[in-house]
Design a protein around this motif. Structure first.
Motif, PDB file in Angstrom:
ATOM      1  N   ARG A 169      -2.941  92.741  31.705  1.00 34.47           N
ATOM      2  CA  ARG A 169      -2.165  93.331  30.583  1.00 34.47           C
ATOM      3  C   ARG A 169      -1.365  92.033  29.705  1.00 34.47           C
ATOM      4  O   ARG A 169      -0.874  91.096  30.061  1.00 34.47           O
ATOM      5  CB  ARG A 169      -1.161  94.004  31.349  1.00 34.47           C
ATOM      6  CG  ARG A 169      -0.078  94.769  30.550  1.00 34.47           C
ATOM      7  CD  ARG A 169      -1.075  96.074  30.243  1.00 34.47           C
ATOM      8  NE  ARG A 169      -1.632  96.858  31.052  1.00 34.47           N
ATOM      9  CZ  ARG A 169      -2.402  98.617  31.271  1.00 34.47           C
ATOM     10  NH1 ARG A 169      -2.428  98.843  29.494  1.00 34.47           N
ATOM     11  NH2 ARG A 169      -2.406  99.628  32.089  1.00 34.47           N
TER      12      ARG A 169
ATOM     13  N   MET B 178     -16.297  98.373  31.583  1.00 33.98           N
ATOM     14  CA  MET B 178     -14.916  99.212  30.868  1.00 33.98           C
ATOM     15  C   MET B 178     -13.564  98.749  32.056  1.00 33.98           C
ATOM     16  O   MET B 178     -12.934  99.248  31.814  1.00 33.98           O
ATOM     17  CB  MET B 178     -16.079 100.363  31.538  1.00 33.98           C
ATOM     18  CG  MET B 178     -16.959 100.741  30.202  1.00 33.98           C
ATOM     19  SD  MET B 178     -17.584 102.505  29.600  1.00 33.98           S
ATOM     20  CE  MET B 178     -18.627 102.134  30.708  1.00 33.98           C
TER      21      MET B 178
ATOM     22  N   GLY C 281     -10.737 109.209  26.519  1.00 39.65           N
ATOM     23  CA  GLY C 281     -12.588 108.857  27.502  1.00 39.65           C
ATOM     24  C   GLY C 281     -13.152 110.817  28.372  1.00 39.65           C
ATOM     25  O   GLY C 281     -13.991 110.643  28.150  1.00 39.65           O
TER      26      GLY C 281
ATOM     27  N   LEU D 235      -8.979  98.942  22.093  1.00 44.30           N
ATOM     28  CA  LEU D 235      -9.648  98.992  23.021  1.00 44.30           C
ATOM     29  C   LEU D 235      -8.814  99.881  24.738  1.00 44.30           C
ATOM     30  O   LEU D 235      -9.183 101.345  24.768  1.00 44.30           O
ATOM     31  CB  LEU D 235     -10.922  98.349  23.552  1.00 44.30           C
ATOM     32  CG  LEU D 235     -11.838  98.904  24.324  1.00 44.30           C
ATOM     33  CD1 LEU D 235     -12.683  99.034  22.989  1.00 44.30           C
ATOM     34  CD2 LEU D 235     -12.391  97.603  24.839  1.00 44.30           C
ATOM     35  N   GLN D 236      -7.908  99.140  24.898  1.00 43.17           N
ATOM     36  CA  GLN D 236      -7.200  99.704  25.944  1.00 43.17           C
ATOM     37  C   GLN D 236      -6.641 100.874  25.700  1.00 43.17           C
ATOM     38  O   GLN D 236      -6.528 101.985  27.292  1.00 43.17           O
ATOM     39  CB  GLN D 236      -6.588  98.187  26.674  1.00 43.17           C
ATOM     40  CG  GLN D 236      -7.381  97.359  27.488  1.00 43.17           C
ATOM     41  CD  GLN D 236      -6.742  95.705  27.327  1.00 43.17           C
ATOM     42  OE1 GLN D 236      -5.363  96.022  26.906  1.00 43.17           O
ATOM     43  NE2 GLN D 236      -7.155  94.856  28.657  1.00 43.17           N
ATOM     44  N   TYR D 237      -6.415 101.230  24.675  1.00 47.29           N
ATOM     45  CA  TYR D 237      -5.206 102.164  25.023  1.00 47.29           C
ATOM     46  C   TYR D 237      -6.728 103.710  24.181  1.00 47.29           C
ATOM     47  O   TYR D 237      -6.293 104.858  24.662  1.00 47.29           O
ATOM     48  CB  TYR D 237      -4.383 101.991  22.855  1.00 47.29           C
ATOM     49  CG  TYR D 237      -3.724 103.007  22.701  1.00 47.29           C
ATOM     50  CD1 TYR D 237      -3.269 103.812  23.369  1.00 47.29           C
ATOM     51  CD2 TYR D 237      -4.453 103.202  21.655  1.00 47.29           C
ATOM     52  CE1 TYR D 237      -2.241 105.642  23.146  1.00 47.29           C
ATOM     53  CE2 TYR D 237      -3.877 104.820  20.750  1.00 47.29           C
ATOM     54  CZ  TYR D 237      -3.216 105.354  21.940  1.00 47.29           C
ATOM     55  OH  TYR D 237      -2.331 106.642  21.581  1.00 47.29           O
TER      56      TYR D 237
ATOM     57  N   VAL E  41     -10.042 103.978  25.247  1.00 48.09           N
ATOM     58  CA  VAL E  41     -10.461 104.229  25.804  1.00 48.09           C
ATOM     59  C   VAL E  41      -9.979 105.406  27.009  1.00 48.09           C
ATOM     60  O   VAL E  41     -10.634 106.778  26.896  1.00 48.09           O
ATOM     61  CB  VAL E  41     -11.778 103.364  26.525  1.00 48.09           C
ATOM     62  CG1 VAL E  41     -12.279 103.619  28.002  1.00 48.09           C
ATOM     63  CG2 VAL E  41     -12.237 102.290  26.083  1.00 48.09           C
ATOM     64  N   PRO E  42      -8.668 104.990  27.561  1.00 52.37           N
ATOM     65  CA  PRO E  42      -8.099 106.135  28.432  1.00 52.37           C
ATOM     66  C   PRO E  42      -7.505 107.122  27.564  1.00 52.37           C
ATOM     67  O   PRO E  42      -8.008 108.487  28.133  1.00 52.37           O
ATOM     68  CB  PRO E  42      -7.176 105.463  28.586  1.00 52.37           C
ATOM     69  CG  PRO E  42      -7.378 104.046  29.617  1.00 52.37           C
ATOM     70  CD  PRO E  42      -8.340 103.463  27.887  1.00 52.37           C
TER      71      PRO E  42
ATOM     72  N   CYS F  59     -10.340  98.150  30.777  1.00 52.23           N
ATOM     73  CA  CYS F  59      -9.015  98.912  30.780  1.00 52.23           C
ATOM     74  C   CYS F  59      -7.785  99.558  32.039  1.00 52.23           C
ATOM     75  O   CYS F  59      -7.693 100.557  31.895  1.00 52.23           O
ATOM     76  CB  CYS F  59     -10.487 100.476  30.594  1.00 52.23           C
ATOM     77  SG  CYS F  59     -11.113 100.516  29.372  1.00 52.23           S
ATOM     78  N   CYS F  60      -8.254  98.909  33.022  1.00 49.05           N
ATOM     79  CA  CYS F  60      -7.804  98.873  33.917  1.00 49.05           C
ATOM     80  C   CYS F  60      -7.319  97.147  34.053  1.00 49.05           C
ATOM     81  O   CYS F  60      -7.327  97.143  35.615  1.00 49.05           O
ATOM     82  CB  CYS F  60      -8.192  99.177  34.799  1.00 49.05           C
ATOM     83  SG  CYS F  60      -8.909 101.433  35.068  1.00 49.05           S
TER      84      CYS F  60
ATOM     85  N   ARG G 260      -5.970  95.451  23.042  1.00 52.45           N
ATOM     86  CA  ARG G 260      -4.889  96.107  23.367  1.00 52.45           C
ATOM     87  C   ARG G 260      -5.677  97.714  23.068  1.00 52.45           C
ATOM     88  O   ARG G 260      -5.220  98.758  23.277  1.00 52.45           O
ATOM     89  CB  ARG G 260      -3.873  95.819  22.806  1.00 52.45           C
ATOM     90  CG  ARG G 260      -3.643  94.822  23.917  1.00 52.45           C
ATOM     91  CD  ARG G 260      -2.503  94.253  23.672  1.00 52.45           C
ATOM     92  NE  ARG G 260      -2.899  92.690  22.289  1.00 52.45           N
ATOM     93  CZ  ARG G 260      -1.741  91.678  22.385  1.00 52.45           C
ATOM     94  NH1 ARG G 260      -0.580  91.867  22.935  1.00 52.45           N
ATOM     95  NH2 ARG G 260      -2.755  90.902  21.359  1.00 52.45           N
TER      96      ARG G 260
END
Length: 511
Positions: free
Chosen positions: A239, A352, A329, A321-323, A325-326, A356-357, A319
């Motif tokens: 993170r 993924m 999704g 992308l991490q925001y 996708v969830p 993303c996690c 970052r």
């Protein structure tokens, strides 16, 4: 809504708490709600039992609220329940500046939120019961849906919401029952008592659960060697410090509307939208492509060090992308063709989940310290793990290593059905009330989360959480659970009961 609505909820974990809160905030009164759950950790579920403080959630508090439209709900609970004294640890990660709360503490929040929802529902005229029993079958009649528990008790309801969770880790190497093998690590405060501080330990799995186990062992002063094993060796990313970004091309509202209209979009179009998103933010899409390409090529320890060094990198591509996708999704997933979905799962699922996690930065730093001290080894390419004498051996690459203890930290299969819910779900499929999804779980309708058979939704049955994952994919993050719970409640309250009989349930027994 009429006052004789009868709602049955099967399962009592985090998804049910989201559902109860949404029902309580609807300000619609009357009817009966029955929650069925025989587990010893009601409301908390398996992930949020009372445990060591080293085991943390990996999302900031605003992303862990159970209340739709209120990102500050969990933060306010924290401030009220655990006010910070001067100099006291408030669980803020010193590297990325985000507060990551112990999972056991988050379980307290779930319990309190469930109790508040039940009180509010009762004040609004609902009759609420919690039955501490396993539902093993569901049949339909002119009177409604007949739910039968394992001991033969029967309840009749009009609507059923399946919130059954994911279950326990698979025993991939057939070691269950072998002395020294821990089949399920949670709660770590209990399971790690059986591990001698000087024993060599193999931890199966390199995901977030595996990270939890290693950190918990280290926190309790473990002195023996630790080996984190997996076939892929793929660790969660780390993170990074948060940045502010408003999605302008990959917009959740537009994607949600398209999903509700039943549209289909080619993967290439979605990739182009994300590319435009990154470029408009001044970021290089090649950063994301390079990360995906490195997944199976880069040594896991090298990748961990690189990610840790990038915690405060000015590059925002991952970052964003991490925001995105969830946040999008489940909606994006329903826009894709079935062939595309299967291809993404087959080729990119690990990527993924890793991106993303992510793990917390403090967790990554501790892993690196353990590696540098020689106590921890991250081992990819594991081919075999077996009992050997009074211990175990694992084989990876061209070597076989002996250990004293094996802890199973393999995550339960996503979109799987828990052992507790399997008789019920299998029965629904066998009687044509549900249709098994080839990617796991059962088919559900995107807009309402109703169970569908051959594309036809059934207003009597809904699924929330992993059981709906074959259709909706990213259903286990808290924001996704909150959104889907809101959709289900809207659908439940829209409908009138199928009969005019008074609300009743047979042999209701509360804990």
């Amino acid at each position: 809504m009429r006052s004789d609505r009868r709602i049955g909820i099967v399962g009592g974990g985090a998804s049910t708490v989201c559902l109860l809160d949404a029902l309580a905030r609807s300000d619609v009164g009357g009817g009966a709600i029955t929650v069925f759950d025989p587990s010893p950790h009601l409301w908390r579920g398996r992930p949020y039992q009372r445990d060591v403080t080293a085991v943390r959630v990996n999302i900031a508090p605003e992303g862990m609220t159970i209340r739709s439209g209120d990102k500050g709900h969990f933060k306010r609970w924290l401030a009220a329940r655990y006010p910070k004294a001067p100099g006291e640890d408030d669980y803020t990660d010193p590297l990325c500046g985000i507060k990551f709360i112990p999972r056991g503490m988050y379980g307290e929040y779930l319990e309190d939120s469930a109790r508040d929802a039940l009180v509010h529902l009762a004040e609004s005229g609902w009759r609420v019961a919690v039955v501490r029993k396993q539902v093993v079958s569901a049949d339909t009649s002119d009177d409604g849906v007949i739910l039968t528990t394992a001991d033969g008790d029967v309840s009749v309801v009009d609507r059923v919401v399946l919130c059954t969770g994911r279950g326990t880790p698979p025993d991939d190497y057939g070691l269950k029952g072998t002395p020294g093998y821990v089949v399920d690590p949670y709660p770590l405060t209990k399971t790690l008592r059986q591990v001698d501080p000087d024993e060599d330990v193999a931890v199966l799995g390199s995901g977030l659960t595996g990270v939890d186990v290693v950190l918990a062992l280290a926190a309790k002063g473990h002195r023996g060697r630790m080996h984190m094993l997996s076939r892929s060796g793929v660790l969660p990313t780390v993170r990074q410090k948060p940045v502010s970004h408003q999605l302008v091309h990959f917009r959740p509202d537009e994607l949600r509307d398209a999903a509700l209209r039943g549209e289909t979009v080619r993967l290439g179009r979605l990739v182009a939208m994300m590319r435009a998103e990154l470029i408009s933010a001044g970021e290089n899409p090649a950063t994301v492509l390079a990360e995906l390409d490195s997944l199976d090529r880069e040594d896991p320890t090298t990748r961990l060090r690189r990610h840790l060094a990038d915690v405060d990198s000015p590059d925002r591509a991952l970052r964003i992308l991490q925001y995105a996708v969830p946040a999008t999704g489940p909606d994006v997933w329903t826009l894709l063709s079935e062939e595309t979905k299967s291809g993404l799962i087959r080729r990119h699922y690990r990527a993924m989940m890793s991106i993303c996690c992510p793990m917390t930065a403090a967790a990554a730093q501790r892993l690196v310290e353990l590696v540098d001290s020689g106590q921890l080894e991250i081992v990819p390419g594991v081919r075999h793990v077996a009992a050997a004498g009074e211990g175990f051996t694992f084989t990876a690459a061209d070597r076989t290593t002996a250990v004293d203890v094996v802890i199973n930290a393999v995550n339960p299969a996503v979109r799987s059905t828990s052992a507790m819910a399997k008789p019920l779900v299998d029965g629904l499929v066998a009687t044509g009330l549900a249709q098994a999804h080839p990617r796991g779980g059962v088919h559900v309708d995107r807009a309402t989360s109703r169970l569908t058979v051959d594309g036809v939704p059934d207003h009597r049955f809904h699924a929330l959480g992993d059981l709906a994952g074959g259709s909706l994919f990213f259903t286990f993050g808290m924001p996704s659970l909150v959104d889907r719970a809101r959709d289900i409640v809207d659908d439940l309250l829209l409908l009138e009961p199928a009969n005019g009989l008074p609300a009743a349930s047979t042999t209701l027994q509360t804990a």
